[in-house]
Write an enzyme that holds these catalytic residues in place. Structure first.
Site, PDB file in Angstrom:
ATOM      1  N   ASN A 213       0.842  -1.204   0.000  1.00 39.66           N
ATOM      2  CA  ASN A 213       0.000   0.000   0.000  1.00 39.66           C
ATOM      3  C   ASN A 213       0.870   1.245   0.000  1.00 39.66           C
ATOM      4  OD1 ASN A 213       0.476   0.872   2.854  1.00 39.66           O
ATOM      5  ND2 ASN A 213      -0.379  -1.167   3.243  1.00 39.66           N
ATOM      6  N   ASP A 282      -4.479  -6.042   5.280  1.00 39.14           N
ATOM      7  CA  ASP A 282      -5.532  -6.809   5.955  1.00 39.14           C
ATOM      8  C   ASP A 282      -5.509  -8.272   5.541  1.00 39.14           C
ATOM      9  OD1 ASP A 282      -6.676  -4.753   7.484  1.00 39.14           O
ATOM     10  OD2 ASP A 282      -7.594  -3.917   5.677  1.00 39.14           O
ATOM     11  N   PRO A 310      -2.863 -11.455  10.734  1.00 35.42           N
ATOM     12  CA  PRO A 310      -3.066 -11.230  12.168  1.00 35.42           C
ATOM     13  C   PRO A 310      -3.174  -9.732  12.442  1.00 35.42           C
ATOM     14  CG  PRO A 310      -0.766 -11.780  11.704  1.00 35.42           C
ATOM     15  CD  PRO A 310      -1.529 -11.979  10.429  1.00 35.42           C
ATOM     16  N   ASP A 311      -4.003  -9.357  13.416  1.00 35.98           N
ATOM     17  CA  ASP A 311      -4.075  -7.949  13.825  1.00 35.98           C
ATOM     18  C   ASP A 311      -3.046  -7.757  14.948  1.00 35.98           C
ATOM     19  OD1 ASP A 311      -4.721  -5.463  15.046  1.00 35.98           O
ATOM     20  OD2 ASP A 311      -6.677  -5.537  14.059  1.00 35.98           O
ATOM     21  N   PHE A 332      -3.324   3.651  15.475  1.00 33.52           N
ATOM     22  CA  PHE A 332      -3.585   4.701  14.492  1.00 33.52           C
ATOM     23  C   PHE A 332      -4.783   4.292  13.642  1.00 33.52           C
ATOM     24  CE2 PHE A 332      -0.599   8.279  13.791  1.00 33.52           C
ATOM     25  CZ  PHE A 332       0.140   8.138  14.949  1.00 33.52           C
TER      26      PHE A 332
HETATM   27  O1  C5P Z   1      -8.018  -1.999  11.413  1.00 35.09           O
HETATM   28  P1  C5P Z   1      -7.122  -0.944  10.931  1.00 35.09           P
HETATM   29  O2  C5P Z   1      -6.093  -1.424   9.953  1.00 35.09           O
HETATM   30  O3  C5P Z   1      -7.808   0.282  10.402  1.00 35.09           O
HETATM   31  O4  C5P Z   1      -6.367  -0.454  12.255  1.00 35.09           O
HETATM   32  C1  C5P Z   1      -5.305   0.410  12.227  1.00 35.09           C
HETATM   33  C2  C5P Z   1      -4.440   0.235  13.442  1.00 35.09           C
HETATM   34  O5  C5P Z   1      -4.222  -1.145  13.727  1.00 35.09           O
HETATM   35  C3  C5P Z   1      -3.069   0.793  13.211  1.00 35.09           C
HETATM   36  O6  C5P Z   1      -2.558   1.176  14.481  1.00 35.09           O
HETATM   37  C4  C5P Z   1      -2.312  -0.398  12.649  1.00 35.09           C
HETATM   38  O7  C5P Z   1      -0.899  -0.272  12.807  1.00 35.09           O
HETATM   39  C5  C5P Z   1      -2.885  -1.544  13.437  1.00 35.09           C
HETATM   40  N1  C5P Z   1      -2.947  -2.812  12.729  1.00 35.09           N
HETATM   41  C6  C5P Z   1      -2.158  -3.873  13.100  1.00 35.09           C
HETATM   42  N2  C5P Z   1      -2.264  -5.076  12.457  1.00 35.09           N
HETATM   43  C7  C5P Z   1      -3.145  -5.248  11.465  1.00 35.09           C
HETATM   44  C8  C5P Z   1      -3.975  -4.193  11.068  1.00 35.09           C
HETATM   45  C9  C5P Z   1      -3.841  -2.978  11.719  1.00 35.09           C
HETATM   46  O8  C5P Z   1      -1.327  -3.695  14.011  1.00 35.09           O
HETATM   47  N3  C5P Z   1      -3.243  -6.421  10.867  1.00 35.09           N
END
Ligand code: C5P
Length: 406
Positions: A213, A282, A310-311, A332
């Site tokens: 991205n 994502d 993974p988040d 963020f």
């Molecule tokens: O869900 P979203 O991507 O909008 O969330 C953004 C926040 O979550 C940011 O702080 C980003 O660094 C973190 N994030 C993460 N791992 C992911 C997706 C997002 O740490 N897979």
């Protein structure tokens, strides 16, 4: 506001070939907003002329303690009391030895001794041959100078003017500028271990293609620099970006979200603050092909299946909550609209105490940004400014929140 605005510096040059870099350093200090009074030893004048330094600093250069230009004939007193700091660059082995012994038989050493020690810090950028640098006498003198309150800025490694290679080069002018700017920042995060993710991730499709991205990583890198300036020990886990590593920051380069998670998990146990600025993909292709997927002329296109990544932030926030919230997590949100509502919802969804919203398309790749801070106490806007200025303000808020937690 420039980084060194309203700062008056004494730039002391002693004898060494690195004096040629001091001309550039002087220019950089002035561009950063400082006023600079140059003082040179007789040995320094063998390497670069006072004319050069006067032209660059726009001030008469001082060299002798017998200089009658000062009405009271006390240049050492006048010049050392005006300064917010003294920077010796280059500082020779001989001059370090003089400092260690409190010698004062030329103007610059006299000024170092005569300066009000608790009001005018002395920063030292050594420069010498590697054997001189590692000699026990120099080691001993450096330890003494540090014990007396001198701030040692370190040396570079590499080729030396003498043809040898090793430790002892003077730091580059830009490195010294960054160190000086950092020196003047309040040490709000002293003793804290800060872990930061930054940049995009890259999810491979095959060995030559992938999905990524437009995140530039600039905000995360600015936060890493600001955290370091505030005295923290900083680990920066960076996706593929071509930004220089901020001074004093430990950088770990990763590619995919899975790599990023692994690096973060390795360093999280020792961290006290986690700031997730990375734009983590994502999804990733379920299976990256071992070989390049070839176009075979049949007109058929490859079908890609995706799995969710993974988040990283949610994972860390959850394990932090499970262990009593020892790790302060900051997320963020890059949104295109409804920043407040989206940021508030994301804070709750991710389970973090502080969430920072920004408008993604307005900031990707730019050097400036505007932030909206959302936490349990409410919201706070940080209006459009450079990413570094915003990063410093954000660090001040994080320092405040973590202090309040105890
Ligand atoms: O869900 P979203 O991507 O909008 O969330 C953004 C926040 O979550 C940011 O702080 C980003 O660094 C973190 N994030 C993460 N791992 C992911 C997706 C997002 O740490 N897979």
């Amino acid at each position: 506001m420039k980084d060194l605005a309203e700062k008056h510096l004494v730039l002391g040059l002693t004898g060494g070939i690195a004096c040629y870099k001091s001309a550039e350093l002087c220019r950089l200090l002035i561009k950063a907003g400082a006023t600079v009074q140059v003082v040179m030893t007789a040995a320094a004048e063998q390497f670069i002329t006072p004319v050069t330094m006067q032209a660059l600093s726009q001030r008469v250069v001082y060299g002798s303690q017998w200089d009658a230009r000062a009405a009271n004939n006390m240049a050492h007193i006048n010049l050392s009391r005006e300064a917010d700091a003294m920077l010796l660059a280059p500082c020779s082995a001989d001059f370090i030895a003089r400092l260690a012994h409190g010698l004062a038989d030329d103007l610059l050493s006299l000024m170092c001794l005569a300066r009000p020690i608790d009001r005018v810090p002395l920063l030292i950028a050594p420069a010498m041959n590697r054997e001189m640098w590692s000699h026990p006498a120099t080691r001993r003198n450096l330890a003494q100078v540090a014990a007396d309150g001198g701030v040692l800025l370190g040396v570079g490694v590499g080729e030396q003017a003498c043809g040898e290679t090793g430790d002892g080069r003077m730091l580059e002018p830009d490195e010294l500028l960054q160190d000086l700017i950092a020196f003047f920042q309040p040490k709000l995060l002293l003793g804290q271990q800060v872990l930061i993710t930054a940049g995009p991730t890259y999810e491979a499709i095959d060995p030559v293609r992938g999905i990524t991205n437009l995140s530039s990583g600039k905000m995360g890198f600015a936060i890493a620099r600001a955290a370091r300036e505030a005295g923290a020990d900083v680990t920066l886990v960076a996706g593929p970006v071509s930004l220089p590593t901020p001074r004093g920051v430990r950088r770990i380069d990763v590619r995919s979200a899975s790599n990023m998670l692994a690096a973060v998990m390795e360093h999280a146990p020792t961290a006290s603050i986690f700031i997730a600025t990375a734009a983590v993909a994502d999804w990733r292709p379920e299976q990256a092909a071992d070989q390049k997927i070839k176009k075979d002329g049949s007109g058929l296109v490859p079908v890609l299946n995706f799995v969710e990544n993974p988040d990283i932030l949610a994972t860390l926030a959850q394990s932090s909550r499970a262990t009593g919230g020892a790790l302060y997590c900051v997320g963020f949100a890059a949104e295109s609209h409804d920043l407040l509502a989206n940021a508030q919802a994301k804070r709750l969804r991710k389970g973090v105490p502080l969430l920072v919203g920004n408008i993604g398309p307005a900031t990707f790749g730019q050097d400036d940004n505007a932030l909206l801070l959302v936490d349990a106490q409410g919201t706070r806007e940080l209006p459009r400014d450079s990413k570094l200025s915003l990063a410093r303000k954000l660090i001040a808020v994080i320092a405040d929140r973590t202090r309040a937690r105890g």
